[in-house]
Design a protein around this motif. Structure first.
Motif, PDB file in Angstrom:
ATOM      1  N   LEU B 157       0.866  -1.179   0.000  1.00 17.85           N
ATOM      2  CA  LEU B 157       0.000   0.000   0.000  1.00 17.85           C
ATOM      3  C   LEU B 157       0.903   1.229   0.000  1.00 17.85           C
ATOM      4  N   LEU B 158       0.705   2.098  -0.974  1.00 16.80           N
ATOM      5  CA  LEU B 158       1.484   3.333  -1.057  1.00 16.80           C
ATOM      6  C   LEU B 158       0.516   4.496  -1.087  1.00 16.80           C
ATOM      7  N   HIS B 159       0.901   5.600  -0.470  1.00 15.10           N
ATOM      8  CA  HIS B 159       0.065   6.777  -0.680  1.00 15.10           C
ATOM      9  C   HIS B 159       0.913   8.036  -0.736  1.00 15.10           C
ATOM     10  N   GLY B 160       0.370   9.026  -1.421  1.00 17.46           N
ATOM     11  CA  GLY B 160       1.001  10.337  -1.474  1.00 17.46           C
ATOM     12  C   GLY B 160       0.030  11.342  -0.897  1.00 17.46           C
ATOM     13  N   GLY B 161       0.405  11.932   0.219  1.00 20.06           N
ATOM     14  CA  GLY B 161      -0.423  12.963   0.834  1.00 20.06           C
ATOM     15  C   GLY B 161      -1.812  12.502   1.218  1.00 20.06           C
ATOM     16  N   THR B 162      -1.992  11.214   1.398  1.00 20.80           N
ATOM     17  CA  THR B 162      -3.257  10.531   1.732  1.00 20.80           C
ATOM     18  C   THR B 162      -4.346  10.723   0.658  1.00 20.80           C
ATOM     19  N   SER B 163      -4.121  11.594  -0.311  1.00 15.03           N
ATOM     20  CA  SER B 163      -5.181  11.787  -1.299  1.00 15.03           C
ATOM     21  C   SER B 163      -5.013  10.892  -2.513  1.00 15.03           C
ATOM     22  N   SER B 164      -3.811  10.355  -2.703  1.00 13.31           N
ATOM     23  CA  SER B 164      -3.593   9.396  -3.786  1.00 13.31           C
ATOM     24  C   SER B 164      -3.055   8.114  -3.176  1.00 13.31           C
ATOM     25  N   VAL B 165      -3.724   7.017  -3.497  1.00 16.24           N
ATOM     26  CA  VAL B 165      -3.385   5.734  -2.881  1.00 16.24           C
ATOM     27  C   VAL B 165      -3.233   4.693  -3.978  1.00 16.24           C
ATOM     28  N   LEU B 166      -2.248   3.813  -3.800  1.00 12.71           N
ATOM     29  CA  LEU B 166      -2.111   2.718  -4.733  1.00 12.71           C
ATOM     30  C   LEU B 166      -2.011   1.437  -3.918  1.00 12.71           C
ATOM     31  N   ALA B 167      -2.905   0.486  -4.206  1.00 11.08           N
ATOM     32  CA  ALA B 167      -2.939  -0.756  -3.432  1.00 11.08           C
ATOM     33  C   ALA B 167      -2.633  -1.928  -4.342  1.00 11.08           C
ATOM     34  N   GLN B 168      -1.673  -2.750  -3.917  1.00  7.21           N
ATOM     35  CA  GLN B 168      -1.363  -3.948  -4.684  1.00  7.21           C
ATOM     36  C   GLN B 168      -1.662  -5.158  -3.821  1.00  7.21           C
ATOM     37  N   GLY B 169      -2.289  -6.176  -4.422  1.00  8.96           N
ATOM     38  CA  GLY B 169      -2.556  -7.410  -3.710  1.00  8.96           C
ATOM     39  C   GLY B 169      -3.501  -7.192  -2.539  1.00  8.96           C
ATOM     40  N   ARG B 170      -3.161  -7.848  -1.415  1.00  9.51           N
ATOM     41  CA  ARG B 170      -4.064  -7.888  -0.267  1.00  9.51           C
ATOM     42  C   ARG B 170      -3.355  -7.385   0.979  1.00  9.51           C
ATOM     43  N   ASP B 171      -4.147  -7.095   2.008  1.00  3.92           N
ATOM     44  CA  ASP B 171      -3.558  -6.682   3.283  1.00  3.92           C
ATOM     45  C   ASP B 171      -3.065  -7.904   4.073  1.00  3.92           C
ATOM     46  N   GLU B 172      -2.624  -7.685   5.309  1.00  2.25           N
ATOM     47  CA  GLU B 172      -1.987  -8.772   6.058  1.00  2.25           C
ATOM     48  C   GLU B 172      -2.956  -9.893   6.414  1.00  2.25           C
ATOM     49  N   ASN B 173      -4.277  -9.612   6.309  1.00  3.11           N
ATOM     50  CA  ASN B 173      -5.265 -10.669   6.561  1.00  3.11           C
ATOM     51  C   ASN B 173      -5.769 -11.321   5.275  1.00  3.11           C
ATOM     52  N   GLY B 174      -5.129 -10.994   4.178  1.00  2.00           N
ATOM     53  CA  GLY B 174      -5.554 -11.583   2.914  1.00  2.00           C
ATOM     54  C   GLY B 174      -6.795 -10.935   2.332  1.00  2.00           C
ATOM     55  N   GLN B 175      -7.187  -9.809   2.900  1.00  2.00           N
ATOM     56  CA  GLN B 175      -8.360  -9.081   2.407  1.00  2.00           C
ATOM     57  C   GLN B 175      -7.907  -7.915   1.522  1.00  2.00           C
ATOM     58  N   PRO B 176      -8.839  -7.410   0.692  1.00  2.00           N
ATOM     59  CA  PRO B 176      -8.478  -6.194  -0.031  1.00  2.00           C
ATOM     60  C   PRO B 176      -8.111  -5.092   0.971  1.00  2.00           C
ATOM     61  N   TRP B 177      -7.206  -4.213   0.576  1.00  2.00           N
ATOM     62  CA  TRP B 177      -6.858  -3.075   1.430  1.00  2.00           C
ATOM     63  C   TRP B 177      -8.107  -2.233   1.637  1.00  2.00           C
ATOM     64  N   ARG B 178      -8.317  -1.779   2.860  1.00  2.00           N
ATOM     65  CA  ARG B 178      -9.503  -0.968   3.159  1.00  2.00           C
ATOM     66  C   ARG B 178      -9.076   0.471   3.406  1.00  2.00           C
ATOM     67  N   ILE B 179      -9.695   1.378   2.658  1.00  2.00           N
ATOM     68  CA  ILE B 179      -9.347   2.791   2.740  1.00  2.00           C
ATOM     69  C   ILE B 179     -10.579   3.565   3.196  1.00  2.00           C
ATOM     70  N   ALA B 180     -10.446   4.323   4.262  1.00  5.37           N
ATOM     71  CA  ALA B 180     -11.567   5.149   4.723  1.00  5.37           C
ATOM     72  C   ALA B 180     -11.515   6.505   4.033  1.00  5.37           C
ATOM     73  N   LEU B 181     -12.654   6.934   3.524  1.00  6.38           N
ATOM     74  CA  LEU B 181     -12.742   8.271   2.922  1.00  6.38           C
ATOM     75  C   LEU B 181     -13.327   9.226   3.940  1.00  6.38           C
ATOM     76  N   ARG B 182     -12.785  10.447   3.955  1.00  6.04           N
ATOM     77  CA  ARG B 182     -13.344  11.474   4.827  1.00  6.04           C
ATOM     78  C   ARG B 182     -14.370  12.280   4.055  1.00  6.04           C
ATOM     79  N   ASP B 183     -15.413  12.697   4.766  1.00 12.32           N
ATOM     80  CA  ASP B 183     -16.341  13.632   4.157  1.00 12.32           C
ATOM     81  C   ASP B 183     -15.597  14.956   3.956  1.00 12.32           C
ATOM     82  N   PRO B 184     -15.639  15.503   2.745  1.00  7.74           N
ATOM     83  CA  PRO B 184     -14.846  16.704   2.483  1.00  7.74           C
ATOM     84  C   PRO B 184     -15.282  17.912   3.314  1.00  7.74           C
ATOM     85  N   THR B 185     -16.514  17.929   3.772  1.00  8.66           N
ATOM     86  CA  THR B 185     -17.001  19.077   4.533  1.00  8.66           C
ATOM     87  C   THR B 185     -16.711  18.925   6.015  1.00  8.66           C
ATOM     88  N   THR B 186     -17.059  17.769   6.564  1.00 10.69           N
ATOM     89  CA  THR B 186     -16.956  17.614   8.012  1.00 10.69           C
ATOM     90  C   THR B 186     -15.623  17.020   8.437  1.00 10.69           C
TER      91      THR B 186
END
Lengths: 441, 284
Positions: B157-186
Motif C-alpha cells: 500500500l502506497l500513498h502520497g499525501g493521503t489523497s492518492s493511494v495505490l494498493a497492490q494485492g491484499r492486506d496482512e489478513n488476505g483481504q483487499p486493502w480498506r481505505i476510509a474516505l473522509r467527508d470533504p465538509t466535516t
C-alpha cells in the motif's frame, strides 16, 4: 441512471493512457522551430544503473548532444536505458563492441568502481573523450596510469565530482578566497543517512541466482568491487576540502567498522577520519586576527584539520560540509548554503567608537548575551539558495562544451580526480591498518 | 509536490522489503526532482525558466508526461490544464482573478508549442508556467508500482499525501486493502473503500481547499468531493481533479460518455456520501 457499460476506451483516454503507461509516447506531428545546431557531439553511456541513468537522462536534454549508444551487461538496466536514450541509440551488452562499432566521440562512464580504470582506458584508446564517474579509479596506481594516458592522448577528460559545477560550492570557494570566513580553522564534513545502503535484489535470498545478482547490484558493499563509503560518498566532500583549501592532505587517521548493518557486507557501515592539511597563506587570506598579533601567519605553514564521517544509521544533518573560519561558518549542501558570522566582540553595536554614552562600558570589550538556546551563538544566517541549477546536468554541459572546444582544462580534470581518489583511498588504508597513512608520493 | 509519501510492504524477507522500500522512495524522490515547480533542479523548473525565451529540449519521460497532460486536457474538456494552473495559483491568493484577466489569459490558453517527437517545448507568453500538481503524485505512485513488480512485491500500500493511494494485492489478513474516505465538509469518516491492484484518488473543494477552474480562472464553488478508483494512480488523480472542477451535470455527462467500466467513482457531498446516479457505483 442506467446505460450501457462503456467497453470501448475513448480516443482521448487512450492517448492519455498510452502516454502515462510506459516510456514511449504516441507521436504527434506538431513541430517547434529551433535554431539549426552545429554538428552534435556523438555521445555514448557505458554503465546504466541508477547513476548512469541520471547522467543519460540529463544528456538527452542537452542541445548539441546526440546519445548514439548505451551499454550495460545487465539486461534490465540496458532495457531501461534504451527507453531513456530513445530509438536512435544502439544498445550493447559489451562496451568494447560499442566502442568498436559506434566510435563515439564522447563516452560517459558509470560502471562499478573496480571497472573504472579498464573501461576508461579502453575508451581513451578508442579515441574517445571521457567523462568518468567518481571516484576516478579503484586504486591510486590505476589513477596514475589513467592520468598518464589522458595526458598522452590529449583527450578531454572529466571526473564526475558535480559539486565543482554547483553554484553554491562555487560561491563558497569565492567566499573563502575573498576572506569572508577569515582564516580557515577546520572543516567538518559528513554524509549521514539512515538506511542499509542496499539496492533490492529481484530474486529471493535462497535463489541460485541471488549471490551473482547481489554482487552485481550491491557491489558497493563488497571489498573487491568497492572502496566503501569513503569512495562512494566521501569523495564528493573531500574534493570540496581539497578545493577550498587549495591543497591535498598530508596525513590521515581513521576508524570505522561494520557495527550496525551486519548483513554480510564487507565495507564499513560507519567511518570517522581526521585529515591534516598543511596550508600556507593561500587559504588564509591576510586578515588581521586578534590571536595572531605579533606573528606573521601568512608566511608560515600551519595545519588545518578536516574531520569526515559517514553513518548509515542516523541522518542528522545529512550530506553537508561545515567550513569553519575565524570570521564565520559556512554550512554547505548541494541545494542550500548558510553563512553564519562569528559573533566577535567588535561587531557589537555599542562598541562602535564615538558612542559617548557607552564610553565606560567600552573598556570591558566583550559581549555576553545570555540565552538558553544551544544555537544562540549562530545568529541569523545569510542564505545562499540554488536558483537555477542541476549540478549533474551542468557538469555534463560543461564537459560537452570542453569536448566541442577541444579544451582539456575541464572543471574536474585527471589531476583533480587523482588527488581526490588519493585522498579518500588513504583513509581506506588507514581504516584497514589502524595506523596513520601519509598522502601517496 | 512537498507531500508526505508512505510505503507499506508485506513479505517475509525484511532486508529485501527494506531495500525495496528505499528504492521506491528513491524513485518518488526522483519524480519529485523531475516535476516539482519549486525545485530549481527539476525539468519543469527548467522549462518554466526558459521556454518563453527559446525552445527547450526536454527529457523523454517529461515529454511523454506532457503529452499525457495535453491528452488529459482534451479528454476532460479543459478541466485539467497544466499550463493554466500556475495562473490559478496566483489567483488563489486573491480568491480569483479579475474577470478581464480571467477571460483574456485563461480562454486563450494554451499558448504552448510542443513537439513530442523532437521533445521541444516553447511558450508564447511569459506568464505561462507549467504545474503538474494534478498528476504528479499519481504518476510517482505508478512508477513506484513498477519498482514493486520488478522486485516481486505482491502486497503493498502506497500513498502520497493521503489523497492518492495505490494498493497492490491484499492486506496482512488476505483481504483487499480498506481505505476510509473522509467527508470533504466535516472531515469525518464517511465511507470505506476496498482496494486491490488499483489506485484511488480523492479531490475535494471546501473551505480549506480552493480549486480553480482552469477554463474560467474562478474558484470552484460549493462543497463537493470525488473519490476515483482506476487502474493507474495518474488516471485516478486526473479524473478526481477534473470532476471536482466540472459542475454536477457536466460531471455526470462526462462519466457516462467518457469513463469506462474499469473506473469507479464516489461523489461525496454534504454529511452523507451520496451514492449518486453514476452507474458504476453499485460495487462500492
Amino acid at each position: 441512471m442506467t446505460s450501457q457499460p462503456i467497453t470501448e476506451i475513448t480516443r482521448s483516454r487512450r492517448l492519455f493512457l498510452e502516454a502515462t503507461g510506459g516510456l514511449f509516447a504516441a507521436a504527434s506531428t506538431a513541430t517547434v522551430a529551433t535554431a539549426a545546431d552545429a554538428e552534435p557531439v556523438r555521445t555514448a553511456v557505458i554503465g546504466t544503473g541508477a547513476r548512469g541513468s541520471d547522467l543519460l537522462r540529463a544528456l538527452t536534454t542537452i542541445q548539441g548532444c546526440e546519445v548514439v549508444a548505451v551499454a550495460d551487461d545487465y539486461e534490465p538496466h540496458r532495457a531501461r536505458a534504451a527507453k531513456y536514450a530513445g530509438p536512435q541509440a544502439q544498445t550493447f551488452g559489451d562496451y568494447r563492441q560499442l566502442l568498436e562499432k559506434i566510435k563515439p566521440q564522447a563516452v560517459v562512464i558509470a560502471v562499478p568502481l573496480y571497472l573504472h580504470y579498464q573501461v576508461a582506458s579502453d575508451a581513451i584508446s578508442a579515441g574517445c573523450d571521457v567523462f568518468l564517474e567518481k571516484t576516478m579509479c579503484y586504486s591510486v596506481a590505476e589513477c596514475q596510469k589513467l592520468a598518464g594516458q589522458v595526458a598522452a592522448a590529449k583527450c578531454v577528460f572529466q571526473v564526475g565530482l558535480q559539486r565543482r559545477a554547483n553554484p553554491i560550492y562555487q560561491q563558497a570557494a569565492a567566499m573563502v578566497k575573498a576572506g569572508l570566513l577569515g582564516q580557515i580553522s577546520s572543516i567538518k564534513a559528513q554524509w549521514h543517512r539512515n538506511n542499509n545502503w542496499r539496492r533490492p535484489v529481484p530474486v529471493p535470498a535462497g535463489d541460485p541466482q541471488w549471490q551473482a545478482l547481489e554482487y552485481r547490484l550491491n557491489w558497493r558493499l563488497y571489498d573487491r568491487f568497492s572502496q566503501g563509503l569513503m569512495a562512494e560518498l566521501g569523495s564528493h566532500q573531500l574534493d570540496v576540502a581539497n578545493w577550498l583549501l587549495g591543497t591535498t592532505p598530508r596525513r590521515v587517521i581513521a576508524s570505522g567498522g561494520i557495527d550496525y548493518w551486519r548483513d554480510g557486507r564487507e565495507v564499513a557501515d560507519n567511518v570517522f577520519c581526521v585529515y591534516e592539511y598543511d596550508c600556507g597563506a593561500g587559504v588564509s587570506p591576510a586578515v588581521k586576527e586578534p590571536g595572531a598579533r605579533g606573528q606573521q601567519p601568512e608566511a608560515s605553514k600551519r595545519t588545518i584539520r578536516v574531520t569526515y564521517s559517514s553513518l548509515c544509521n542516523n541522518a542528522y544533518e545529512g550530506a553537508s560540509e561545515l567550513i569553519l573560519g575565524t570570521r564565520g561558518s559556512l554550512f554547505l549542501t548541494s541545494t542550500k548554503g548558510l553563512f553564519y558570522r562569528e559573533k566577535l566582540p567588535e561587531e557589537a553595536a555599542w562598541l562602535k567608537p564615538g558612542d559617548e554614552g557607552n564610553a565606560a562600558i567600552l573598556t570591558a570589550g566583550k559581549t555576553l548575551k545570555m540565552s538558553s538556546s544551544p544555537w544562540a551563538h549562530r545568529g541569523e544566517p545569510l542564505e545562499i539558495d540554488l536558483l537555477e541549477s542541476d549540478d549533474t546536468r551542468d557538469e555534463l554541459v560543461s564537459f560537452l562544451d570542453h569536448v566541442r572546444r577541444r579544451d582539456p582544462a575541464t572543471i574536474c580534470d585527471a589531476f583533480i580526480g587523482l588527488a581526490d581518489a588519493a585522498t579518500v583511498l588513504m583513509a581506506g588504508e588507514a581504516l584497514k591498518s589502524g595506523s596513520a597513512v601519509n598522502y601517496p608520493a | 509536490m512537498g507531500t508526505l509519501f508512505e510505503v507499506l510492504l508485506l513479505g517475509d524477507d525484511e532486508q529485501h522489503l527494506a531495500a525495496v522500500a528505499d528504492a521506491v522512495l528513491d524513485e518518488i524522490e526522483r519524480i519529485e526532482q523531475l516535476l516539482s515547480r519549486f525545485d530549481p533542479r527539476s525539468e519543469i523548473s527548467r522549462i518554466n525558466r526558459l521556454a518563453a525565451r527559446e525552445p527547450v529540449l526536454i527529457d523523454r519521460e517529461v515529454a511523454q508526461l506532457l503529452a499525457a497532460c495535453l491528452a488529459a486536457r482534451e479528454w476532460t474538456g479543459g478541466a485539467i490544464d497544466i499550463a493554466a494552473s500556475s495562473l490559478a495559483s496566483q489567483a488563489s491568493g486573491m480568491r480569483q482573478l479579475p474577470d478581464d484577466v480571467a477571460s483574456s489569459k485563461f480562454a486563450a490558453l494554451p499558448k504552448i508549442e510542443f513537439d513530442p517527437v523532437r521533445r521541444l517545448i516553447r511558450f508564447h507568453d511569459s506568464v505561462i508556467q507549467l504545474d503538474l500538481g494534478a498528476i504528479g503524485k499519481g504518476y510517482a505512485l505508478d512508477r513506484a508500482a513498477e519498482i514493486l513488480s520488478e522486485n516481486n512485491i505482491e502486497h503493498a500500500l502506497l500513498h502520497g499525501g493521503t489523497s492518492s493511494v495505490l494498493a497492490q494485492g491484499r492486506d496482512e489478513n488476505g483481504q483487499p486493502w480498506r481505505i476510509a474516505l473522509r467527508d470533504p465538509t466535516t472531515g469525518e469518516p464517511a465511507e470505506t473503500i476496498e482496494l486491490s491492484d488499483a489506485a484511488l484518488s480523492c479531490s475535494a473543494v471546501n473551505e480549506q481547499a480552493d480549486i480553480i477552474d482552469p477554463r474560467t480562472g474562478k474558484v470552484v464553488a460549493g462543497e463537493v468531493g470525488y473519490a476515483v478508483m482506476a487502474p493507474t494512480a495518474a488516471e485516478a488523480e486526473v479524473l478526481s481533479t477534473a470532476l471536482v472542477v466540472m459542475d454536477r451535470e457536466a460531471a455526470e455527462r462526462f462519466v457516462l460518455e467518457q469513463v469506462a467500466s474499469d473506473i469507479r467513482i464516489v461523489r461525496l457531498a454534504g454529511r452523507i456520501p451520496e451514492a449518486v446516479s453514476f452507474r458504476l457505483l453499485e460495487s462500492v
